[in-house]
Design a protein around this motif. Structure first.
Motif, mmCIF file in Angstrom:
data_model
loop_
_atom_site.group_PDB
_atom_site.id
_atom_site.type_symbol
_atom_site.label_atom_id
_atom_site.label_comp_id
_atom_site.label_asym_id
_atom_site.label_seq_id
_atom_site.Cartn_x
_atom_site.Cartn_y
_atom_site.Cartn_z
ATOM 1 N N ARG A 204 0.820 -1.216 0.000
ATOM 2 C CA ARG A 204 0.000 0.000 0.000
ATOM 3 C C ARG A 204 0.852 1.263 0.000
ATOM 4 N N CYS A 205 2.152 1.121 0.320
ATOM 5 C CA CYS A 205 3.008 2.308 0.471
ATOM 6 C C CYS A 205 3.181 3.022 -0.875
ATOM 7 N N LEU A 206 3.085 4.340 -0.827
ATOM 8 C CA LEU A 206 3.166 5.159 -2.050
ATOM 9 C C LEU A 206 4.589 5.545 -2.427
ATOM 10 N N ASP A 207 5.565 5.243 -1.574
ATOM 11 C CA ASP A 207 6.937 5.718 -1.779
ATOM 12 C C ASP A 207 6.911 7.229 -2.053
ATOM 13 N N CYS A 208 6.355 7.943 -1.111
ATOM 14 C CA CYS A 208 6.094 9.372 -1.318
ATOM 15 C C CYS A 208 7.374 10.145 -1.639
ATOM 16 N N GLY A 209 7.217 11.174 -2.487
ATOM 17 C CA GLY A 209 8.342 12.062 -2.787
ATOM 18 C C GLY A 209 8.868 12.685 -1.500
ATOM 19 N N ILE A 210 7.959 13.112 -0.651
ATOM 20 C CA ILE A 210 8.342 13.589 0.689
ATOM 21 C C ILE A 210 7.739 12.598 1.678
ATOM 22 N N PRO A 211 8.521 11.611 2.123
ATOM 23 C CA PRO A 211 7.943 10.597 3.036
ATOM 24 C C PRO A 211 7.823 11.143 4.461
ATOM 25 N N PHE A 212 6.626 11.582 4.793
ATOM 26 C CA PHE A 212 6.410 12.174 6.122
ATOM 27 C C PHE A 212 6.657 11.157 7.228
ATOM 28 N N CYS A 213 6.392 9.887 6.938
ATOM 29 C CA CYS A 213 6.636 8.827 7.934
ATOM 30 C C CYS A 213 8.079 8.890 8.416
ATOM 31 N N ARG B 201 13.939 4.293 7.591
ATOM 32 C CA ARG B 201 13.735 4.448 6.135
ATOM 33 C C ARG B 201 12.538 3.613 5.698
ATOM 34 N N VAL B 202 11.385 4.118 6.102
ATOM 35 C CA VAL B 202 10.140 3.352 5.992
ATOM 36 C C VAL B 202 9.789 2.967 4.549
ATOM 37 N N PRO B 203 9.751 3.931 3.598
ATOM 38 C CA PRO B 203 9.329 3.516 2.250
ATOM 39 C C PRO B 203 10.248 2.459 1.652
ATOM 40 N N ASP B 204 11.545 2.542 2.003
ATOM 41 C CA ASP B 204 12.485 1.569 1.433
ATOM 42 C C ASP B 204 12.234 0.170 1.989
ATOM 43 N N PHE B 205 12.030 0.066 3.326
ATOM 44 C CA PHE B 205 11.813 -1.310 3.820
ATOM 45 C C PHE B 205 10.417 -1.812 3.469
ATOM 46 N N ASN B 206 9.465 -0.906 3.292
ATOM 47 C CA ASN B 206 8.150 -1.366 2.804
ATOM 48 C C ASN B 206 8.308 -2.042 1.437
ATOM 49 N N GLU B 207 9.070 -1.397 0.568
ATOM 50 C CA GLU B 207 9.240 -1.959 -0.777
ATOM 51 C C GLU B 207 9.983 -3.303 -0.713
ATOM 52 N N ALA C 239 1.697 10.237 10.693
ATOM 53 C CA ALA C 239 2.232 11.192 9.711
ATOM 54 C C ALA C 239 2.118 10.654 8.282
ATOM 55 N N CYS C 240 1.745 9.387 8.114
ATOM 56 C CA CYS C 240 1.708 8.752 6.779
ATOM 57 C C CYS C 240 0.709 9.475 5.874
ATOM 58 N N THR C 241 1.101 9.661 4.623
ATOM 59 C CA THR C 241 0.258 10.371 3.651
ATOM 60 C C THR C 241 -1.131 9.736 3.527
ATOM 61 N N LEU C 242 -1.205 8.437 3.748
ATOM 62 C CA LEU C 242 -2.491 7.752 3.596
ATOM 63 C C LEU C 242 -3.405 7.941 4.812
ATOM 64 N N GLU C 243 -2.874 8.527 5.884
ATOM 65 C CA GLU C 243 -3.647 8.589 7.132
ATOM 66 C C GLU C 243 -4.996 9.275 6.981
ATOM 67 N N PRO D 73 -3.348 4.714 7.427
ATOM 68 C CA PRO D 73 -1.906 4.620 7.157
ATOM 69 C C PRO D 73 -1.432 3.189 6.918
ATOM 70 N N VAL D 74 -0.271 3.092 6.323
ATOM 71 C CA VAL D 74 0.402 1.792 6.195
ATOM 72 C C VAL D 74 0.676 1.274 7.619
ATOM 73 N N VAL D 75 0.559 -0.041 7.823
ATOM 74 C CA VAL D 75 0.779 -0.611 9.177
ATOM 75 C C VAL D 75 2.291 -0.728 9.437
ATOM 76 N N ILE D 76 2.938 0.417 9.528
ATOM 77 C CA ILE D 76 4.409 0.459 9.562
ATOM 78 C C ILE D 76 4.950 -0.296 10.774
ATOM 79 N N ARG D 77 4.312 -0.092 11.935
ATOM 80 C CA ARG D 77 4.832 -0.717 13.154
ATOM 81 C C ARG D 77 4.762 -2.237 13.059
HETATM 82 S S1 SF4 Z 1 4.600 4.822 4.680
HETATM 83 FE FE1 SF4 Z 1 3.030 6.381 4.159
HETATM 84 S S2 SF4 Z 1 4.126 8.390 4.235
HETATM 85 FE FE2 SF4 Z 1 5.690 6.756 4.207
HETATM 86 S S3 SF4 Z 1 6.232 6.632 2.026
HETATM 87 FE FE3 SF4 Z 1 4.644 5.057 2.417
HETATM 88 S S4 SF4 Z 1 2.673 6.081 1.992
HETATM 89 FE FE4 SF4 Z 1 4.243 7.687 2.104
#
Ligand code: SF4
Ligand SMILES: Cc1cc2nc3c(=O)[nH]c(=O)nc-3n(C[C@H](O)[C@H](O)[C@H](O)COP(=O)(O)OP(=O)(O)OC[C@H]3O[C@@H](n4cnc5c(N)ncnc54)[C@H](O)[C@@H]3O)c2cc1C
Length: 464
Positions: free
Chosen positions: A45-54, A64-70, A105-109, A114-118
């Motif tokens: 679900r992660c967008l790999d945002c240009g500005i990753p607020f996460c 480095r959330v977007p990188d480990f999500n990918e 802070a995730c853009t999807l929030e 949001p992505v279930v980062i934790r």
């Molecule tokens: S975790 Fe959320 S804020 Fe971070 S890059 Fe992915 S979509 Fe964007």
């Protein structure tokens, strides 16, 4: 990007918890192990945002959330874990207890959840331990410098690990019987079981960190000894001075401070006591927790597991809104109602209520006398006339927060200065400070961050 449009295809799926009646039967952790396939979908679900607020705004460690999500989406779990460890020494702690500011802070929030980062972080590290991907990094050469770390909470532990890996001889002095700080004696097992702390401590020992427990700096060790025997000293003693409530009846039997209450059960769960004798116990009692914050919630969960007859949590502030107000937009931290797993388990929450008196018979507490508050006026809260009421209580737990580090001989002897918030600041060459004792009671993630930063500063001081 993990999967274009993944967030449209898959909704957020929250981590699954054990059912309430089951989890109240023990002190084991609440969440169930995640379904790995579902977690991969969640990472996609992660967008790999240009500005990753996460990463930039949410996470104090700048994980480095977007990188480990990918990487998780692409099945590169070991690589993802290496990346996670490059910014966070202890993802197994934050993966369990962090309130996840990265997620709010995730853009999807705002619109999609949001992505279930934790949850992804937790599975990365737990899979890593299972698969043997968590490697030790003992130093390859010695710097010849000795560093004393005072306090073994997450700040002291993160600093100790970083310094030992850089080749310094590190001794952690801890006044408690076991290392871990509030991870061990504050946070209950149903959020973080003690063996998880021990597993990481074993790694620190293999990497060369020495622990001397049952040693209180300032009492058992003088500042003079520390200065003479070590090239640098890191003070990471936490912020444990409790905020007291000066109420009539405070000294009745059955009125206790949150940390005394929690640490008593934690010592039993951690095997430091063999039976329940002497444990502050809520069994069969009506319990009132004074304080609506996170420490109070941990007391609620502990009381329910001990078999309390009823638990009421009293908060002086008004009930926060259910959703963000216009004045509190994303991506700032939300000032909305939070319901902890402990509160879900069956406690009554009272808002805008102030305890006025603790009353009892024969020296034992029997009730809390309280009054409702009106917060609408511009001159602060006002007691609502005629709104006085009583709550039965045979155990009252004061969870009103912490006011700063306990002053002791150590602070005086090391000439530690006080910052505006009452915390310590470093005092003179070779003396450093980190964690809650600097910033006041805070979060594990901030303590790890400060420990890492202090280690970098100490290394630069020692090595030039
Ligand atoms: S975790 Fe959320 S804020 Fe971070 S890059 Fe992915 S979509 Fe964007
Ligand atoms: C009940 C409770 C629940 C919490 N839950 C969460 C949570 O869910 N999530 C979260 O992110 N944060 C939580 N926190 C906050 C978090 O635990 C702290 O922010 C964090 O532990 C601070 O780390 P620290 O290393 O600065 O201090 P601490 O963890 O307080 O460690 C300081 C250590 O220094 C030792 N020490 C003090 N003086 C001396 C001395 N003179 N000599 C030797 N040793 C000394 C103490 O014994 C202690 O072990 C919670 C806090 C409490 C109280």
């Amino acid at each position: 990007m993990a999967k274009p449009g993944g967030f449209l295809e898959y909704p957020r799926v929250d981590p699954r918890n054990r059912p309430v009646p089951v989890r109240l039967g023990d002190f084991r952790e609440i969440p169930l192990p995640p379904d790995r396939e579902e977690l991969v979908r969640q990472a996609s679900r992660c967008l790999d945002c240009g500005i990753p607020f996460c990463h930039g705004l949410g996470c104090p460690l700048a994980n480095r959330v977007p990188d480990f999500n990918e990487m998780v989406y692409r099945g590169q779990w070991e690589r993802g874990l290496r990346l996670l460890h490059s910014t966070n020494n202890f993802p197994e702690f934050t993966g369990r207890v962090c309130p996840a500011p990265c997620e709010t802070a995730c853009t999807l929030e705002p619109d999609f959840g949001p992505v279930v980062i934790r949850q992804i972080e937790l599975e990365l590290i737990e899979r890593g331990w299972r698969e043997g991907w968590v490697r030790d990094f003992p130093p390859t050469r010695s710097s010849g410098k000795r560093v004393a770390v005072i306090g073994s909470g997450p700040a002291g532990l993160a600093a100790a690990q970083e310094l030992a890996r850089r080749g310094h001889e590190v001794i952690v002095f801890e006044r408690d019987g076991k290392a871990g700080g509030l991870l061990r004696y504050g946070i209950p097992d149903f959020k973080l079981e003690k063996w998880i702390i021990d597993r990481r401590l074993d790694q620190l020992r293999r990497e060369g960190v020495n622990f001397e427990t049952g040693v209180e700096a300032g009492i058992d060790l003088s500042a003079r000894y520390l200065r003479r025997s070590f090239s640098a000293v890191l003070v990471a003693v936490g912020s444990r001075r409790p905020r007291e409530l000066d109420l009539p009846g405070r000294d009745l039997e059955g009125v206790v401070l949150a940390m005394d209450y929690l640490s008593s059960e934690n010592r039993l769960q951690g095997g430091e006591k063999s039976g329940r004798e002497g444990v502050l116990d809520a069994d069969g009692k009506p319990v009132v927790v004074l304080g609506g914050g996170d420490t109070g919630s941990d007391c609620v969960g502990t009381a329910l597991r001990q078999g309390a007859a009823a638990v009421t949590q009293v908060e002086i502030l008004p009930r926060p809104p259910e959703t963000r107000e216009a004045s509190n937009p994303w991506p700032g931290p939300p000032r909305t109602l939070r319901t902890s797993s402990s509160q879900e388990e069956g406690c009554e929450r009272l808002w805008a209520v102030s305890a006025r008196e603790l009353a009892g018979k024969a020296g034992r507490v029997e009730k809390v006398k309280a009054v409702r508050l009106d917060w609408m006026g511009s001159s602060g809260p006002r007691e609502v006339p005629g709104s006085e009421f009583e709550i039965p209580a045979r155990l009252v737990v004061i969870a009103a927060g912490f006011t700063g580090p306990e002053s002791g001989r150590l602070a005086d002897e090391l000439n530690l200065d006080r910052n505006g918030g009452g915390g310590f600041t470093a005092a003179g060459p070779g003396i450093f400070s980190a964690g809650d004792c600097v910033r006041g009671a805070s979060l594990v993630v901030n303590a790890i961050d400060e420990g890492r930063r202090a280690a970098a500063e100490i290394d630069a001081f020692l090595m030039g």
